[in-house]
Design an enzyme around this catalytic site. Structure first.
Site, PDB file in Angstrom:
ATOM      1  N   ASN A 208       0.919  -1.148   0.109  1.00  0.00           N
ATOM      2  CA  ASN A 208       0.067   0.035  -0.068  1.00  0.00           C
ATOM      3  C   ASN A 208       1.025   1.219  -0.047  1.00  0.00           C
ATOM      4  OD1 ASN A 208      -1.927   2.188   1.491  1.00  0.00           O
ATOM      5  ND2 ASN A 208      -3.196   0.357   0.743  1.00  0.00           N
ATOM      6  N   HIS A 429     -10.681  16.664  -3.006  1.00  0.00           N
ATOM      7  CA  HIS A 429      -9.156  17.169  -2.427  1.00  0.00           C
ATOM      8  C   HIS A 429      -8.384  15.898  -1.946  1.00  0.00           C
ATOM      9  CE1 HIS A 429     -11.445  21.021  -0.341  1.00  0.00           C
ATOM     10  NE2 HIS A 429     -11.206  21.117  -1.778  1.00  0.00           N
ATOM     11  N   GLU A 430      -7.463  15.822  -2.890  1.00  0.00           N
ATOM     12  CA  GLU A 430      -6.555  14.730  -2.485  1.00  0.00           C
ATOM     13  C   GLU A 430      -5.529  15.641  -1.771  1.00  0.00           C
ATOM     14  OE1 GLU A 430      -5.802  11.272  -2.680  1.00  0.00           O
ATOM     15  OE2 GLU A 430      -4.496  12.130  -1.344  1.00  0.00           O
ATOM     16  N   HIS A 498     -11.528   9.637   2.204  1.00  0.00           N
ATOM     17  CA  HIS A 498     -10.884   8.342   2.061  1.00  0.00           C
ATOM     18  C   HIS A 498      -9.496   8.166   2.494  1.00  0.00           C
ATOM     19  CE1 HIS A 498     -13.035   6.833  -1.814  1.00  0.00           C
ATOM     20  NE2 HIS A 498     -13.903   7.479  -1.312  1.00  0.00           N
ATOM     21  N   GLU A 499      -9.004   6.966   2.784  1.00  0.00           N
ATOM     22  CA  GLU A 499      -7.902   6.581   3.699  1.00  0.00           C
ATOM     23  C   GLU A 499      -7.792   7.228   5.051  1.00  0.00           C
ATOM     24  OE1 GLU A 499      -7.234   8.156   0.282  1.00  0.00           O
ATOM     25  OE2 GLU A 499      -7.582   6.307  -0.740  1.00  0.00           O
ATOM     26  N   GLU A 517     -14.202   5.984   2.963  1.00  0.00           N
ATOM     27  CA  GLU A 517     -13.830   4.779   2.242  1.00  0.00           C
ATOM     28  C   GLU A 517     -13.245   3.900   3.658  1.00  0.00           C
ATOM     29  OE1 GLU A 517      -9.915   4.765   0.464  1.00  0.00           O
ATOM     30  OE2 GLU A 517     -10.730   3.657  -1.212  1.00  0.00           O
ATOM     31  N   GLU A 523     -12.109   0.092  -6.053  1.00  0.00           N
ATOM     32  CA  GLU A 523     -10.750   0.704  -6.853  1.00  0.00           C
ATOM     33  C   GLU A 523      -9.774  -0.600  -6.733  1.00  0.00           C
ATOM     34  OE1 GLU A 523      -8.870   3.909  -4.806  1.00  0.00           O
ATOM     35  OE2 GLU A 523      -8.810   2.895  -3.016  1.00  0.00           O
TER      36      GLU A 523
HETATM   37  C1  NOJ Z   1      -7.423   6.830  -3.442  1.00  0.00           C
HETATM   38  C2  NOJ Z   1      -8.760   7.030  -3.318  1.00  0.00           C
HETATM   39  O1  NOJ Z   1      -9.653   6.030  -2.887  1.00  0.00           O
HETATM   40  C3  NOJ Z   1      -9.389   6.981  -4.721  1.00  0.00           C
HETATM   41  O2  NOJ Z   1     -10.737   6.986  -4.828  1.00  0.00           O
HETATM   42  C4  NOJ Z   1      -8.927   8.401  -5.553  1.00  0.00           C
HETATM   43  O3  NOJ Z   1      -9.234   8.220  -6.942  1.00  0.00           O
HETATM   44  C5  NOJ Z   1      -7.278   8.298  -5.292  1.00  0.00           C
HETATM   45  N1  NOJ Z   1      -6.883   8.079  -4.010  1.00  0.00           N
HETATM   46  C6  NOJ Z   1      -6.719   9.674  -5.849  1.00  0.00           C
HETATM   47  O4  NOJ Z   1      -7.147  10.798  -4.997  1.00  0.00           O
HETATM   48 CA    CA Z   2      -8.412   4.350  -1.070  1.00  0.00          CA
END
Ligand code: NOJ
Ligand code: CA
Length: 729
Positions: A208, A429-430, A498-499, A517, A523
Site C-alpha cells: 500500500n 481534495h486529494e 478516503h484513507e 472509504e 478501486e
Molecule cells: C485513493 C482513493 O481511494 C481514490 O478514490 C482516489 O481516486 C485516489 N486516491 C486519488 O485521490
Molecule cells: Ca483508497
C-alpha cells in the site's frame, strides 16, 4: 462540620468489595465487574455463554518529563505513577437506566432506540491519590465501556504509553481480520482461527502507498469473531473516537486474549490527555444470530447527539464520477507527463498536455449529460486541480492548493452547466497526506467550493503523513479528520473521506460526514482484484462503524477492455454489483463505471437509477459473515422496498418471505438475478430480469452464484392498470 467531611471522605475512600453486576434490559447479557488484587476487571456472558472471560482494564502512562530550567532531569518510566491499571480500590458504584428514541438525519432507520442499563464504577488509587471512572453501558445487543479521567490535582496532563484493555476470548474463535496497521485498512480480509493469525499474517499484508504493520498477531477493528460451535457472533470495535489514538488489538495467541494497542505518534507516544477527559467507548456487539450484528445501532447510540443545529442542507447523494477511467489507467489525473511540477512556479498552461487528462471540459460535460439524464445528484471530478504530475511517493509538502484548475477545466462553466441540468459537481481534495499543507489551505478551499456551488467534497489521504512520522490512525490525525469535518459544517459542506481512520459512529454527531472509504474499496478490483467474498464480510467489519463510499456499480469486469495494459478482473457478477447498493449501506452511493458500460446494459442500469439512498426501515433477512447477506430496505417516505443479496465463495440459495410488505397492498417486483450459468470469472454479465406481482404472502427462492447476488425493487401498485400483463410471483 470538619468531622462530617472526614466521615464523608472515609466513606468515599473505603473500598466496596462486592462484585458489581449489570444485566441488559432483556436480561440476556450479564456484565460482571470487580477489582482483583487492585486490578479492575470485567467479564461478559450472553444467555449463559461466556463472551469475554475475566479481562483486565486500565492504562499505562508514560513517566513525567520533569523539567528544571529547561533541562529534562528525570523520566521515570517504572513508577507507581505510571500505572492506571493497578493499586485500585472500588469506592462507589452507580446504576441507572436510559431509554429514548431519536431520529437520525439520514440512515437505515427512521427512528433508533437507545436503551441501556448503565454501571458507573469509581476507582481510587491510594498510592497516588488518583481517581478513575469506568462507565459500562449494557444494551440488548452488546456492551460499551469507557475510561473517564475526572478533573483532579494528581492527574491533569498525562501521556498514554499503552491502553491495557483486555478482551479474553473463551476459545480459538474464527476471526474475519485485517492485519493490525497504523496507516491502512486497504487489505483483503483473512478468515481463520485465532491460532492461525500469526502464520497467515504474511499473506494478509499486501502493499500500500502507506502502511505500518506493528505486530505478528496484531489485528484491526471492527473485528468480527464467531464461535466454532453453538453459534455466537462477537464484534469488537470502538465508538466516538475523539482526541485519542485509534485502537488496534494485539492477540496473545496462547491464551486467546486480545489487548488494545493504540496507534503511536512520531515519538512513539500513544495519546496526550488533559483531564477532565475520556477514552472512546470500547464496544462488544454480541448475538447468536448474525443478522443482529448487522442491525446493531449500539455504536451510533454511544455517540453524542447531532451537534449541527440546521441540518436542512445535509442530503444523501447518488453520484457518478470522472474517476474509474483514471483508476483503471485508461486516462490520467495529471495534465502533462513531466517528472516534477511546482505550484506557484510551473506555468501549467505552457505544459504539453498528455492527451489522457480525463478532467477536461468536453469529457466532464459528457458525464454531466449522462448523469443528469439518468437522475443522479452529483458528478465527482478528480484530477481537476494542478499538481497531479508528481503528487505522491515523494513526501512532497506543497503538493496541491485545492483552488487552481488545470487549463482545460473551467470551474465556473462546468459548475453552471451542472446546475443547469439539476446537478452539482462533487469537489475532490486529494491531500496526498500533506496535512500541514491541507490545513493551511482549508478555509480558502472550502470558500472556493461555496463560491462555485459545490456542497460536498471527497477528501483523500494517500501516502505517508506529513508531518513525517505521524500515522493515519494516531491521535494527531484523528483530530485532523474531525477538524476538517467540523470546519466543513461551518461552510455547509458534506464530507466523503478516503484513507482516513476507521469510522466510529461520529456521523451521528456530525451527519455532514456522509461516508468514508477507510477500507478496501472497489478501486482494488482494478489494482489486481479483491477476494470473492469481500463484500460478504465488509458489513460485519468496516461498516459497523459507519457507511462506506465503496463505489459499486461496475458492469465491465474485464479491466483490459478499458485499458489493455491492465489485466485486473472485478471478482463479482454484475448482479452482485447491483446488490451492493442495498447490502453496503451508505447515504452516498456511486455508480462507478463509465457511461458506455451502462448504455450496454441499460436494463440492469435501471436498478441503479431506481434504488433509494435513504431509508425508513431495514430488515436483515439472511446473514452469515463471509458467506451471504440479504437485506430489505424501505425507501424513505415511500411504500417502496429494495432487497439485495450477495454471496461469498459458495453458491447461495436464498429463501425469503416478503411479509414485511403491507398486508392489504399489492406490489410489483423487478428481480435482477444471476443467470444459472453466471460465473464471476468467466461469465459475470449473465443475468435475468423478471417482473411480477408480489404481496406480503409471497415467498421467493433465488439463487446467487459464488461472488454473485440479486437485487429486487418492489414498488407499491397505485393504479390497477400497472398490473397489466403481469403474473403473481
Ligand atoms: C485513493 C482513493 O481511494 C481514490 O478514490 C482516489 O481516486 C485516489 N486516491 C486519488 O485521490
Ligand atoms: Ca483508497
Amino acid at each position: 462540620m470538619k468531622k462530617l467531611s472526614i466521615i464523608l471522605a472515609l466513606i468515599t475512600t473505603m473500598s466496596i468489595n462486592a462484585q458489581q453486576s449489570l444485566k441488559s434490559p432483556d436480561g440476556n447479557l450479564l456484565l460482571n465487574f470487580s477489582v482483583q488484587g487492585g486490578k479492575p476487571q470485567y467479564s461478559l456472558n450472553y444467555k449463559g455463554k461466556q463472551v469475554i472471560k475475566p479481562s483486565f482494564l486500565g492504562l499505562e502512562l508514560k513517566g513525567e518529563n520533569k523539567m528544571e530550567f529547561g533541562t529534562e532531569i528525570n523520566r521515570n518510566d517504572n513508577n507507581a505513577e505510571n500505572s492506571l491499571y493497578d493499586n485500585f480500590k472500588l469506592v462507589s458504584s452507580n446504576n441507572s437506566t436510559f431509554d429514548e428514541t431519536w431520529e437520525p438525519v439520514w440512515g437505515e432507520e427512521k427512528q433508533i432506540r437507545n436503551h441501556y442499563n448503565e454501571l458507573e464504577v469509581s476507582l481510587h488509587q491510594e498510592v497516588t491519590d488518583r481517581k478513575l471512572i469506568i462507565r459500562f453501558r449494557l444494551f440488548n445487543d452488546g456492551l460499551g465501556f469507557r475510561y473517564e479521567f475526572p478533573e483532579q490535582k494528581n492527574l491533569i496532563y498525562f501521556v498514554i504509553k499503552e491502553e491495557k484493555t483486555q478482551f479474553a476470548m473463551s476459545e480459538d474463535l474464527t476471526a474475519f481480520w485485517l492485519a493490525g496497521d497504523y496507516d491502512t485498512q486497504e487489505y483483503d480480509y483473512t478468515t481463520s482461527k485465532l491460532s492461525e493469525i500469526r502464520g497467515l499474517r504474511k499473506t494478509a499484508v499486501t502493499s500500500n502507498a502507506s502502511q505500518k504493520v506493528f505486530s505478528e498477531t496484531g489485528v484491526q477493528t471492527p473485528l468480527m469473531l464467531k464461535s466454532n460451535q453453538g453459534k455466537l457472533y462477537i464484534n469488537i470495535h470502538e465508538a466516538a473516537l475523539v482526541d485519542y489514538s485509534a485502537m488496534n488489538l494485539d492477540l496473545d495467541d496462547s491464551n486467546f486474549v486480545f489487548q488494545t494497542w493504540l496507534t503511536p505518534d512520531a515519538q512513539g507516544n500513544k495519546g496526550y490527555i488533559q483531564a477532565p477527559s475520556q477514552s472512546p467507548w470500547r464496544t462488544i456487539v454480541v448475538s447468536d444470530d448474525a443478522r443482529n450484528i448487522l442491525a446493531s445501532k449500539l455504536i451510533l447510540n454511544l455517540n453524542e447527539p447531532c451537534a449541527i443545529e440546521d441540518t436542512s442542507w445535509i442530503k444523501p447523494v447518488k453520484y457518478m464520477g470522472v474517476w474509474w477511467e483514471m483508476i483503471t489507467g485508461k486516462s490520467s489525473w495529471a495534465y502533462a507527463d513531466v517528472p516534477s511540477v511546482q505550484l506557484g512556479v510551473t506555468d501549467f498552461s505552457k505544459l504539453k498536455p498528455n492527451g489522457k487528462h480525463a478532467a477536461n471540459n468536453e469529457n466532464v460535460k459528457k458525464y454531466i449529460d449522462f448523469a443528469s439524464k439518468h437522475g443522479f445528484d452529483q458528478l465527482l471530478v478528480e484530477g481537476w486541480n494542478v499538481g497531479w504530475e508528481d503528487w505522491f511517493g515523494k513526501s512532497k509538502d506543497y503538493v496541491f492548493d485545492f483552488v487552481t484548475p488545470y487549463p482545460d477545466f473551467d470551474v465556473k462553466m462546468l459548475n453552471e452547466y451542472a446546475r443547469s441540468k439539476n446537478m452539482r459537481l462533487q469537489m475532490h481534495h486529494e491531500t496526498s497526506s500533506s496535512i500541514r499543507n491541507y490545513e493551511r489551505h482549508l478555509d480558502k478551499a472550502y470558500q472556493f467550493m461555496v463560491d462555485n456551488g459545490y456542497n460536498s467534497v471527497k477528501s483523500g489521504y494517500v501516502g505517508d503523513i506529513i508531518p513525517r512520522g505521524e500515522h493515519h490512525y494516531g491521535q494527531w490525525m484523528v483530530n485532523h479528520y474531525l477538524y476538517a469535518i467540523k470546519k466543513a459544517a461551518e461552510y455547509k459542506i458534506m464530507v466523503n473521506a478516503h484513507e482516513s481512520v476507521h469510522m466510529t459512529g461520529l456521523h451521528r454527531t456530525y451527519p455532514n460526514l456522509l461516508a468514508q472509504e477507510s477500507a478496501r474499496g472497489t478501486e482494488f478490483q482494478a489494482f489486481g482484484g479483491s477476494k470473492p467474498n469481500h463484500t460478504a464480510i465488509l458489513p460485519f467489519t468496516r461498516l459497523m462503524g459507519g457507511p462506506m463510499d465503496y463505489t459499486p456499480g461496475i458492469f465491465e469486469m474485464q479491466i483490459s477492455k478499458l485499458n489493455p495494459e491492465n489485466n485486473s478482473h472485478v471478482n463479482t457478477t454484475l448482479c452482485n454489483q447491483l446488490a451492493l447498493y442495498i447490502t453496503m449501506y451508505s447515504p452516498l452511493q456511486m455508480a462507478a463505471d463509465l457511461p458506455e458500460n451502462y448504455e450496454r446494459f441499460s436494463d440492469a442500469f435501471q436498478f441503479i437509477k431506481d434504488v433509494a439512498v435513504d431509508w425508513d426501515r431495514s430488515i436483515y433477512l439472511e446473514a452469515e459473515p463471509g458467506k451471504y447477506i440479504t437485506v430489505a430496505r424501505k425507501a424513505k417516505g415511500t411504500n417502496n422496498w429494495f432487497v439485495g443479496n450477495v454471496a461469498g465463495y459458495e453458491r447461495f440459495n436464498s429463501k425469503i418471505k416478503l411479509d414485511f410488505l403491507d398486508s392489504n397492498k399489492q406490489y410489483i417486483a423487478t428481480i435482477y438475478s444471476d443467470a444459472h450459468n453466471a460465473d464471476y470469472k468467466t461469465n459475470p454479465q449473465a443475468y435475468t430480469i423478471r417482473k411480477g406481482i408480489v404481496t406480503s404472502k409471497t415467498k421467493l427462492n433465488l439463487t446467487s452464484v459464488p461472488a454473485g447476488g440479486y437485487a429486487i425493487s418492489i414498488t407499491e401498485v397505485t393504479d390497477k392498470s400497472q398490473l397489466k400483463g403481469l403474473k403473481k410471483m
